[in-house]
Design a protein around this motif. Structure first.
Motif, mmCIF file in Angstrom:
data_model
loop_
_atom_site.group_PDB
_atom_site.id
_atom_site.type_symbol
_atom_site.label_atom_id
_atom_site.label_comp_id
_atom_site.label_asym_id
_atom_site.label_seq_id
_atom_site.Cartn_x
_atom_site.Cartn_y
_atom_site.Cartn_z
ATOM 1 N N VAL A 129 1.560 9.313 -6.000
ATOM 2 C CA VAL A 129 2.418 8.850 -7.097
ATOM 3 C C VAL A 129 1.779 9.261 -8.416
ATOM 4 N N PHE A 130 0.487 8.943 -8.568
ATOM 5 C CA PHE A 130 -0.242 9.259 -9.796
ATOM 6 C C PHE A 130 -1.229 10.386 -9.543
ATOM 7 N N ALA A 163 7.151 2.628 -3.628
ATOM 8 C CA ALA A 163 5.862 3.328 -3.619
ATOM 9 C C ALA A 163 5.204 3.284 -4.991
ATOM 10 N N LYS A 164 5.996 3.465 -6.040
ATOM 11 C CA LYS A 164 5.441 3.468 -7.394
ATOM 12 C C LYS A 164 4.852 2.106 -7.745
ATOM 13 N N ASP A 165 5.568 1.033 -7.402
ATOM 14 C CA ASP A 165 5.056 -0.321 -7.656
ATOM 15 C C ASP A 165 3.772 -0.572 -6.876
ATOM 16 N N HIS A 166 3.752 -0.147 -5.612
ATOM 17 C CA HIS A 166 2.565 -0.342 -4.771
ATOM 18 C C HIS A 166 1.382 0.441 -5.337
ATOM 19 N N ALA A 167 1.611 1.683 -5.739
ATOM 20 C CA ALA A 167 0.539 2.512 -6.298
ATOM 21 C C ALA A 167 -0.006 1.904 -7.590
ATOM 22 N N PHE A 168 0.879 1.382 -8.414
ATOM 23 C CA PHE A 168 0.454 0.755 -9.664
ATOM 24 C C PHE A 168 -0.391 -0.488 -9.377
ATOM 25 N N GLU A 170 -2.091 -1.213 -6.705
ATOM 26 C CA GLU A 170 -3.369 -0.781 -6.136
ATOM 27 C C GLU A 170 -4.321 -0.291 -7.224
ATOM 28 N N ALA A 171 -3.798 0.489 -8.164
ATOM 29 C CA ALA A 171 -4.630 1.056 -9.227
ATOM 30 C C ALA A 171 -5.175 -0.026 -10.155
ATOM 31 N N VAL A 172 -4.352 -0.985 -10.525
ATOM 32 C CA VAL A 172 -4.853 -2.025 -11.438
ATOM 33 C C VAL A 172 -5.845 -2.946 -10.724
ATOM 34 N N GLN A 173 -5.634 -3.199 -9.433
ATOM 35 C CA GLN A 173 -6.597 -4.013 -8.685
ATOM 36 C C GLN A 173 -7.934 -3.287 -8.558
#
Length: 190
Positions: A129-130, A163-168, A170-173
């Motif tokens: 995603v990112f 997927a985008k919400d999950h990736a975001f 995960e990244a902030v955590q």
């Protein structure tokens, strides 16, 4: 959170009507993003304890869309040569008493050999995603529409927001755990 090149490319084409040559070129250029489905996705009865939560979600998507997952070889074959011959049967029923009429049209699509066109309704891609992020398995719906002498194709990424919400998240955590600072989400005060 810059979006990856692959994410941008797939979402740009998602849901857009494209010609056969455009579809072929896109798939050939992005075939490395296409992954073959695991046995759990092609034979859901095999899933058992081996299926992950993500596998179960993908199985459920295929069930709800009444489709199955194709593979990269099928897609490349279609990208190189896809022919649809359409036949139509018309049936008219008239009620001689009232004058009402019913018209029923049955349209069939056949390949060059005269067999019914058999295309996968879904296939899987694995893209980040990112930029620099992990790859996410995303189902893509494959559809076509014949109109006169032309065929238009649609490659639609299914539920990219999930997927985008999950990736975001995960990244902030990850950022919170690696910096050991409090996690704050929002916008700056004016």
């Amino acid at each position: 959170f810059p979006l990856s090149k692959q994410w941008k490319e797939w979402n740009e084409v998602s849901g857009t009507a494209i010609s056969g040559s455009e579809m072929g070129a896109f798939l050939e250029n992005n075939i490395l993003d296409v992954i073959d489905p695991h046995i759990q996705l092609t034979s859901p009865g095999v899933a058992g304890a081996e299926a992950t939560a993500a596998d179960i979600r993908l199985i459920d998507i295929a069930r709800r869309l009444e489709g199955s997952y194709g593979n990269g070889a099928q897609l490349l074959g279609m990208a190189k040569s896809f022919t649809v011959n359409e036949t139509a049967d018309y049936m008219v029923q008239r009620n001689s008493t009232t004058g009402e009429a019913t018209l029923q049209v049955k349209s069939e699509h056949r390949d060059e050999a005269g067999q019914p066109v058999n295309v996968p309704k879904l296939f899987l891609i694995a893209i980040p995603v990112f930029e620099g992020g992990p790859a996410y398995r995303l189902p893509v719906r494959f559809q076509y529409r014949k109109s006169g002498a032309t065929v238009k194709f649609f490659l639609t990424v299914h539920d990219p927001k999930h997927a985008k919400d999950h990736a975001f998240d995960e990244a902030v955590q990850q950022a919170a755990s690696q910096t050991e600072l409090p996690l704050m989400l929002g916008t700056p005060e004016a």
